[in-house]
Design a protein around this motif. Structure first.
Motif, PDB file in Angstrom:
ATOM      1  N   ALA A  75      -8.231   2.623 -22.662  1.00 20.94           N
ATOM      2  CA  ALA A  75      -9.614   3.005 -22.945  1.00 20.94           C
ATOM      3  C   ALA A  75     -10.428   1.805 -23.393  1.00 20.94           C
ATOM      4  O   ALA A  75     -11.626   1.725 -23.112  1.00 20.94           O
ATOM      5  CB  ALA A  75      -9.641   4.090 -24.017  1.00 20.94           C
ATOM      6  N   ARG A  76      -9.787   0.846 -24.065  1.00 16.69           N
ATOM      7  CA  ARG A  76     -10.515  -0.342 -24.517  1.00 16.69           C
ATOM      8  C   ARG A  76     -10.876  -1.256 -23.359  1.00 16.69           C
ATOM      9  O   ARG A  76     -11.824  -2.012 -23.437  1.00 16.69           O
ATOM     10  CB  ARG A  76      -9.669  -1.121 -25.530  1.00 16.69           C
ATOM     11  N   GLN A  77     -10.128  -1.202 -22.285  1.00 15.67           N
ATOM     12  CA  GLN A  77     -10.332  -2.102 -21.147  1.00 15.67           C
ATOM     13  C   GLN A  77     -10.742  -1.342 -19.886  1.00 15.67           C
ATOM     14  O   GLN A  77     -10.419  -1.736 -18.777  1.00 15.67           O
ATOM     15  CB  GLN A  77      -9.064  -2.916 -20.890  1.00 15.67           C
ATOM     16  N   TRP A  78     -11.480  -0.254 -20.021  1.00 20.97           N
ATOM     17  CA  TRP A  78     -11.812   0.576 -18.873  1.00 20.97           C
ATOM     18  C   TRP A  78     -12.638  -0.146 -17.810  1.00 20.97           C
ATOM     19  O   TRP A  78     -12.460   0.155 -16.621  1.00 20.97           O
ATOM     20  CB  TRP A  78     -12.483   1.881 -19.310  1.00 20.97           C
ATOM     21  N   PRO A  79     -13.517  -1.117 -18.117  1.00 22.15           N
ATOM     22  CA  PRO A  79     -14.261  -1.754 -17.023  1.00 22.15           C
ATOM     23  C   PRO A  79     -13.360  -2.512 -16.045  1.00 22.15           C
ATOM     24  O   PRO A  79     -13.500  -2.368 -14.821  1.00 22.15           O
ATOM     25  CB  PRO A  79     -15.217  -2.706 -17.740  1.00 22.15           C
ATOM     26  N   ILE A  80     -12.429  -3.300 -16.554  1.00 26.68           N
ATOM     27  CA  ILE A  80     -11.549  -4.049 -15.657  1.00 26.68           C
ATOM     28  C   ILE A  80     -10.607  -3.103 -14.926  1.00 26.68           C
ATOM     29  O   ILE A  80     -10.278  -3.314 -13.763  1.00 26.68           O
ATOM     30  CB  ILE A  80     -10.771  -5.159 -16.410  1.00 26.68           C
ATOM     31  N   LEU A  81     -10.182  -2.027 -15.595  1.00 28.11           N
ATOM     32  CA  LEU A  81      -9.296  -1.069 -14.936  1.00 28.11           C
ATOM     33  C   LEU A  81     -10.021  -0.326 -13.818  1.00 28.11           C
ATOM     34  O   LEU A  81      -9.415  -0.028 -12.778  1.00 28.11           O
ATOM     35  CB  LEU A  81      -8.729  -0.088 -15.958  1.00 28.11           C
ATOM     36  N   ALA A  82     -11.308  -0.035 -13.993  1.00 30.41           N
ATOM     37  CA  ALA A  82     -12.078   0.620 -12.935  1.00 30.41           C
ATOM     38  C   ALA A  82     -12.194  -0.288 -11.712  1.00 30.41           C
ATOM     39  O   ALA A  82     -11.978   0.140 -10.564  1.00 30.41           O
ATOM     40  CB  ALA A  82     -13.463   1.011 -13.453  1.00 30.41           C
ATOM     41  N   VAL A  83     -12.512  -1.561 -11.941  1.00 35.13           N
ATOM     42  CA  VAL A  83     -12.641  -2.509 -10.830  1.00 35.13           C
ATOM     43  C   VAL A  83     -11.287  -2.706 -10.149  1.00 35.13           C
ATOM     44  O   VAL A  83     -11.189  -2.680  -8.914  1.00 35.13           O
ATOM     45  CB  VAL A  83     -13.224  -3.849 -11.328  1.00 35.13           C
ATOM     46  N   LEU A  84     -10.230  -2.891 -10.934  1.00 28.79           N
ATOM     47  CA  LEU A  84      -8.901  -3.074 -10.341  1.00 28.79           C
ATOM     48  C   LEU A  84      -8.426  -1.829  -9.603  1.00 28.79           C
ATOM     49  O   LEU A  84      -7.734  -1.925  -8.587  1.00 28.79           O
ATOM     50  CB  LEU A  84      -7.891  -3.469 -11.420  1.00 28.79           C
ATOM     51  N   GLY A  85      -8.791  -0.658 -10.111  1.00 32.52           N
ATOM     52  CA  GLY A  85      -8.431   0.589  -9.410  1.00 32.52           C
ATOM     53  C   GLY A  85      -9.102   0.677  -8.044  1.00 32.52           C
ATOM     54  O   GLY A  85      -8.465   1.068  -7.046  1.00 32.52           O
ATOM     55  N   LEU A  86     -10.390   0.319  -7.990  1.00 31.51           N
ATOM     56  CA  LEU A  86     -11.088   0.321  -6.696  1.00 31.51           C
ATOM     57  C   LEU A  86     -10.506  -0.714  -5.741  1.00 31.51           C
ATOM     58  O   LEU A  86     -10.349  -0.452  -4.545  1.00 31.51           O
ATOM     59  CB  LEU A  86     -12.583   0.073  -6.900  1.00 31.51           C
ATOM     60  N   VAL A  87     -10.183  -1.889  -6.243  1.00 26.92           N
ATOM     61  CA  VAL A  87      -9.566  -2.920  -5.396  1.00 26.92           C
ATOM     62  C   VAL A  87      -8.202  -2.447  -4.911  1.00 26.92           C
ATOM     63  O   VAL A  87      -7.849  -2.621  -3.734  1.00 26.92           O
ATOM     64  CB  VAL A  87      -9.450  -4.259  -6.162  1.00 26.92           C
ATOM     65  N   GLY A  88      -7.412  -1.826  -5.793  1.00 27.40           N
ATOM     66  CA  GLY A  88      -6.102  -1.301  -5.379  1.00 27.40           C
ATOM     67  C   GLY A  88      -6.220  -0.233  -4.306  1.00 27.40           C
ATOM     68  O   GLY A  88      -5.446  -0.223  -3.340  1.00 27.40           O
ATOM     69  N   LEU A  89      -7.202   0.658  -4.457  1.00 30.06           N
ATOM     70  CA  LEU A  89      -7.435   1.680  -3.433  1.00 30.06           C
ATOM     71  C   LEU A  89      -7.861   1.036  -2.114  1.00 30.06           C
ATOM     72  O   LEU A  89      -7.416   1.450  -1.034  1.00 30.06           O
ATOM     73  CB  LEU A  89      -8.491   2.669  -3.923  1.00 30.06           C
ATOM     74  N   GLY A  90      -8.701   0.000  -2.188  1.00 38.66           N
ATOM     75  CA  GLY A  90      -9.101  -0.726  -0.980  1.00 38.66           C
ATOM     76  C   GLY A  90      -7.921  -1.401  -0.305  1.00 38.66           C
ATOM     77  O   GLY A  90      -7.808  -1.387   0.926  1.00 38.66           O
ATOM     78  N   LEU A  91      -7.032  -1.993  -1.088  1.00 37.69           N
ATOM     79  CA  LEU A  91      -5.838  -2.613  -0.507  1.00 37.69           C
ATOM     80  C   LEU A  91      -4.914  -1.575   0.118  1.00 37.69           C
ATOM     81  O   LEU A  91      -4.298  -1.825   1.171  1.00 37.69           O
ATOM     82  CB  LEU A  91      -5.089  -3.410  -1.576  1.00 37.69           C
ATOM     83  N   LEU A  92      -4.823  -0.401  -0.496  1.00 35.39           N
ATOM     84  CA  LEU A  92      -4.016   0.681   0.072  1.00 35.39           C
ATOM     85  C   LEU A  92      -4.591   1.139   1.404  1.00 35.39           C
ATOM     86  O   LEU A  92      -3.848   1.327   2.382  1.00 35.39           O
ATOM     87  CB  LEU A  92      -3.934   1.842  -0.913  1.00 35.39           C
ATOM     88  N   LEU A  93      -5.911   1.301   1.462  1.00 33.64           N
ATOM     89  CA  LEU A  93      -6.548   1.687   2.721  1.00 33.64           C
ATOM     90  C   LEU A  93      -6.342   0.619   3.793  1.00 33.64           C
ATOM     91  O   LEU A  93      -6.104   0.939   4.964  1.00 33.64           O
ATOM     92  CB  LEU A  93      -8.050   1.922   2.510  1.00 33.64           C
TER      93      LEU A  93
END
Length: 173
Positions: A75-93
């Motif tokens: 919860a303290r690092q949610w901005p970087i986790l949101a960006v990394l989550g989107l990048v991870g989803l993009g890499l999966l696609l």
């Protein structure tokens, strides 16, 4: 014993720091990262010259926690986790052979990172450099990836006419 006898340079002994008024010592503030306070709260350096060897670095502006300190680490690092989550989803696609949409999502994630860095006062580990440098870096790289994803062959969604002429000119010469 005279002061000249204690100090061979002939300089008078400087008054001790503890002799200062306690109120004035409490008002003393640190104005820059170079003179960060030591364990007792006194500035380590009072000069404006840069040290010969760097011993530590200042946290980037906005590098504080994005949530209170008692919140769990994600919860303290949610901005970087949101960006990394989107990048991870993009890499999966991209790995699932949906290349255009995967790279488009990676570019959008970087643009979202630039927007978060611009809007939020504290973004945690998303802050790497100064605010301006982070916004420009994330934004330019994100837009470049988005444009390249839109121009990918076959059937590009974005066609820039002078690029084809430039390619033919450079190859034919």
């Amino acid at each position: 014993m005279p002061a000249e006898a204690k100090h061979p340079e002939g300089a008078a002994k400087q008054p001790e720091r503890e002799a200062k008024d306690p109120e004035r010592q409490a008002e003393e503030t640190v104005r820059d990262a170079i003179s960060a306070p030591d364990a007792e709260g006194r500035p380590r350096r009072t000069t404006r010259r840069f040290p010969l060897f760097t011993k530590d670095t200042a946290r980037p502006e906005g590098g504080g926690r994005a949530a209170p300190g008692d919140a769990p680490a994600p919860a303290r690092q949610w901005p970087i986790l949101a960006v990394l989550g989107l990048v991870g989803l993009g890499l999966l696609l991209t790995a699932l052979d949906v290349f255009r949409y995967g790279t488009l999502l990676i570019g959008i994630a970087l643009v979202v990172g630039a927007a978060l860095r611009w809007i939020l006062p504290d973004v945690g580990m998303l802050a790497v450099r100064s605010r301006f440098t982070d916004i420009v870096t994330y934004g330019v790289l994100g837009l470049a990836i988005v444009l390249l994803a839109l121009m990918v062959q076959p059937h590009p969604l974005l066609q820039i006419p002078f690029l084809k002429d430039t390619l033919h000119f450079t190859v034919s010469s």
